[in-house]
Design a protein around this motif. Structure first.
Motif, PDB file in Angstrom:
ATOM      1  N   GLU A  83       0.687  -1.343  -0.149  1.00 25.75           N
ATOM      2  CA  GLU A  83      -0.016  -0.055   0.118  1.00 25.75           C
ATOM      3  C   GLU A  83       0.884   1.260  -0.121  1.00 25.75           C
ATOM      4  N   TYR A  84       2.064   1.004   0.399  1.00 24.89           N
ATOM      5  CA  TYR A  84       2.691   2.202   0.545  1.00 24.89           C
ATOM      6  C   TYR A  84       3.692   2.521  -0.633  1.00 24.89           C
ATOM      7  N   LEU A  85       3.578   1.828  -1.705  1.00 31.52           N
ATOM      8  CA  LEU A  85       4.531   1.997  -2.856  1.00 31.52           C
ATOM      9  C   LEU A  85       4.357   3.163  -3.648  1.00 31.52           C
ATOM     10  N   PRO A  86       2.928   3.932  -3.812  1.00 33.41           N
ATOM     11  CA  PRO A  86       3.010   5.225  -4.317  1.00 33.41           C
ATOM     12  C   PRO A  86       3.442   6.205  -3.687  1.00 33.41           C
ATOM     13  N   VAL A  87       3.593   6.335  -2.468  1.00 32.10           N
ATOM     14  CA  VAL A  87       4.042   7.431  -1.686  1.00 32.10           C
ATOM     15  C   VAL A  87       5.722   7.148  -1.717  1.00 32.10           C
ATOM     16  N   MET A  88       5.967   6.168  -1.525  1.00 28.01           N
ATOM     17  CA  MET A  88       7.512   5.808  -1.542  1.00 28.01           C
ATOM     18  C   MET A  88       8.227   6.226  -2.860  1.00 28.01           C
ATOM     19  N   ALA A  89       7.280   5.769  -4.076  1.00 26.40           N
ATOM     20  CA  ALA A  89       7.905   6.352  -5.248  1.00 26.40           C
ATOM     21  C   ALA A  89       7.965   7.795  -5.517  1.00 26.40           C
ATOM     22  N   ASP A  90       6.902   8.328  -4.914  1.00 27.97           N
ATOM     23  CA  ASP A  90       6.912  10.003  -4.999  1.00 27.97           C
ATOM     24  C   ASP A  90       7.925  10.472  -4.278  1.00 27.97           C
ATOM     25  N   CYS A  91       8.532   9.638  -2.989  1.00 26.44           N
ATOM     26  CA  CYS A  91       9.437  10.326  -2.122  1.00 26.44           C
ATOM     27  C   CYS A  91      10.782  10.215  -3.064  1.00 26.44           C
ATOM     28  N   GLU A  92      10.776   9.057  -3.583  1.00 19.74           N
ATOM     29  CA  GLU A  92      12.179   8.585  -4.558  1.00 19.74           C
ATOM     30  C   GLU A  92      12.128   9.767  -5.615  1.00 19.74           C
ATOM     31  N   GLU A 100      15.063   4.998  -9.084  1.00 23.65           N
ATOM     32  CA  GLU A 100      14.493   4.168  -8.083  1.00 23.65           C
ATOM     33  C   GLU A 100      13.270   4.233  -7.931  1.00 23.65           C
ATOM     34  N   ALA A 101      12.567   5.556  -8.153  1.00 21.69           N
ATOM     35  CA  ALA A 101      11.133   5.605  -8.297  1.00 21.69           C
ATOM     36  C   ALA A 101      10.605   4.690  -9.387  1.00 21.69           C
ATOM     37  N   LEU A 102      11.097   4.613 -10.608  1.00 26.08           N
ATOM     38  CA  LEU A 102      10.541   3.820 -11.588  1.00 26.08           C
ATOM     39  C   LEU A 102      10.421   2.208 -11.273  1.00 26.08           C
ATOM     40  N   ALA A 103      11.712   1.848 -10.508  1.00 31.01           N
ATOM     41  CA  ALA A 103      12.023   0.474  -9.989  1.00 31.01           C
ATOM     42  C   ALA A 103      10.587   0.038  -9.004  1.00 31.01           C
ATOM     43  N   LEU A 104      10.190   0.991  -8.207  1.00 29.16           N
ATOM     44  CA  LEU A 104       9.025   0.793  -7.342  1.00 29.16           C
ATOM     45  C   LEU A 104       7.840   0.856  -8.190  1.00 29.16           C
ATOM     46  N   VAL A 124       2.344   9.040 -10.352  1.00 25.75           N
ATOM     47  CA  VAL A 124       3.737   9.211 -10.019  1.00 25.75           C
ATOM     48  C   VAL A 124       4.622   9.065 -11.101  1.00 25.75           C
ATOM     49  N   GLU A 125       4.697   7.630 -11.647  1.00 30.27           N
ATOM     50  CA  GLU A 125       5.432   7.238 -12.781  1.00 30.27           C
ATOM     51  C   GLU A 125       5.164   8.463 -14.038  1.00 30.27           C
ATOM     52  N   ALA A 126       4.070   8.901 -14.295  1.00 29.13           N
ATOM     53  CA  ALA A 126       3.920  10.014 -15.362  1.00 29.13           C
ATOM     54  C   ALA A 126       4.917  11.197 -14.893  1.00 29.13           C
ATOM     55  N   THR A 128       7.483  11.169 -12.923  1.00 32.33           N
ATOM     56  CA  THR A 128       8.723  10.915 -13.190  1.00 32.33           C
ATOM     57  C   THR A 128       9.422  10.680 -14.549  1.00 32.33           C
ATOM     58  N   ARG A 129       8.638  10.182 -15.331  1.00 34.19           N
ATOM     59  CA  ARG A 129       8.854  10.440 -16.817  1.00 34.19           C
ATOM     60  C   ARG A 129       9.103  11.695 -17.291  1.00 34.19           C
ATOM     61  N   ALA A 130       8.355  12.612 -17.028  1.00 35.37           N
ATOM     62  CA  ALA A 130       8.455  14.025 -17.338  1.00 35.37           C
ATOM     63  C   ALA A 130       9.526  14.626 -16.827  1.00 35.37           C
ATOM     64  N   ASP A 131       9.841  14.536 -15.534  1.00 34.04           N
ATOM     65  CA  ASP A 131      11.021  14.989 -14.981  1.00 34.04           C
ATOM     66  C   ASP A 131      12.461  14.374 -15.707  1.00 34.04           C
ATOM     67  N   MET A 132      12.367  13.209 -16.270  1.00 30.86           N
ATOM     68  CA  MET A 132      13.575  12.632 -17.093  1.00 30.86           C
ATOM     69  C   MET A 132      13.509  13.172 -18.707  1.00 30.86           C
ATOM     70  N   GLY A 133      12.519  14.029 -18.721  1.00 31.22           N
ATOM     71  CA  GLY A 133      12.354  14.620 -20.353  1.00 31.22           C
ATOM     72  C   GLY A 133      11.565  13.978 -21.183  1.00 31.22           C
ATOM     73  N   GLN A 134      10.942  12.752 -20.737  1.00 29.69           N
ATOM     74  CA  GLN A 134      10.155  11.803 -21.533  1.00 29.69           C
ATOM     75  C   GLN A 134       8.658  12.143 -21.538  1.00 29.69           C
ATOM     76  N   HIS A 135       8.626  13.278 -21.902  1.00 31.09           N
ATOM     77  CA  HIS A 135       7.049  13.949 -21.986  1.00 31.09           C
ATOM     78  C   HIS A 135       5.937  13.234 -22.808  1.00 31.09           C
ATOM     79  N   ALA A 136       6.342  12.877 -23.746  1.00 31.97           N
ATOM     80  CA  ALA A 136       5.252  11.769 -24.856  1.00 31.97           C
ATOM     81  C   ALA A 136       4.965  10.416 -23.913  1.00 31.97           C
ATOM     82  N   GLU A 137       6.024  10.166 -23.391  1.00 27.31           N
ATOM     83  CA  GLU A 137       5.811   8.733 -22.548  1.00 27.31           C
ATOM     84  C   GLU A 137       5.019   8.925 -21.136  1.00 27.31           C
ATOM     85  N   ALA A 138       5.289  10.053 -20.647  1.00 29.07           N
ATOM     86  CA  ALA A 138       4.372  10.829 -19.609  1.00 29.07           C
ATOM     87  C   ALA A 138       2.964  10.829 -20.055  1.00 29.07           C
ATOM     88  N   GLU A 139       2.594  11.533 -21.037  1.00 27.52           N
ATOM     89  CA  GLU A 139       1.351  11.550 -21.761  1.00 27.52           C
ATOM     90  C   GLU A 139       0.622  10.150 -22.087  1.00 27.52           C
TER      91      GLU A 139
END
Length: 205
Positions: A83-92, A100-104, A124-126, A128-139
């Motif tokens: 249950e804590y995976l989403p917030v753990m990923a968001d913290c990463e 590390e966020a994407l691994a979760l 959170v994944e979207a 994270t993808r945007a943070d990495m410059g992967q905007h199309a993948e985030a969408e």
């Protein structure tokens, strides 16, 4: 909280309970003060999951990502489950560790999450993808989530509103006029006004 405190001497239970209560009253307006209260509770009873959860959630609200992540990891060990995976990923993500966020996000445990938590994890994944410059993948991640039949039929209205809001926000970031339409869709589902979707739709973002 009372249930978990039954095994603690009454005087100590009262002290812990009051600290958690104070934190709950302060967390929205004064998260740093709220965190100070629950850190005292942790010193008094670090082995109680309810105390560790209070620290985790308050640290998260205060933007103390490393503390929050450490506490969520401890909680996961104490209680098991995913249950804590989403917030753990968001913290990463907040700590600047997108891999590390994407691994979760890609953990096998994701299948254990309820629909709302699965949607939250994809948001959170979207991000994270945007943070990495992967905007199309985030969408793409957000569109896929919105069109997922099982999630759409079983998730709460708020979760469905949040993923539409996230998608609208991504469209707005690149100046796509369709963002206004998606903010409006989010607003229709967000009956408790947890987001500012209605205002952004009216503003024509």
């Amino acid at each position: 909280v009372r249930a978990e405190l039954r095994g603690v001497p009454k005087d100590l239970a009262d002290k812990i309970g009051l600290r958690i209560l104070a934190a709950g009253m302060l967390v929205d307006e004064e998260p740093e003060q709220a965190l100070a209260h629950v850190l005292v509770a942790r010193r008094l009873a670090a082995r109680l999951p309810i105390v560790r959860e209070a620290v985790a959630e308050t640290a998260y609200a205060a933007g103390e990502w490393a503390t929050a992540l450490s506490e969520y990891r401890t909680l996961k060990r104490m209680r098991g489950g995913a249950e804590y995976l989403p917030v753990m990923a968001d913290c990463e993500r907040a700590l600047g560790r997108p891999r590390e966020a994407l691994a979760l996000v890609q953990s096998r445990e994701v299948a254990q999450l309820d629909p709302d938590a699965q949607i939250e994890l994809r948001i959170v994944e979207a991000g994270t993808r945007a943070d990495m410059g992967q905007h199309a993948e985030a969408e793409r991640v957000l569109r896929q989530t919105i069109s997922h039949r099982v999630l759409e039929s079983t998730a709460s209205d708020l979760a469905r509103a949040r993923v539409r809001y996230a998608y609208a926000d991504r469209l707005a970031a690149r100046g796509d006029a369709a963002a206004r339409q998606w903010f409006a869709k989010a607003a229709q589902l967000d009956t408790e006004h947890e987001t500012d979707a209605a205002q952004r739709a009216e503003a024509g973002e």
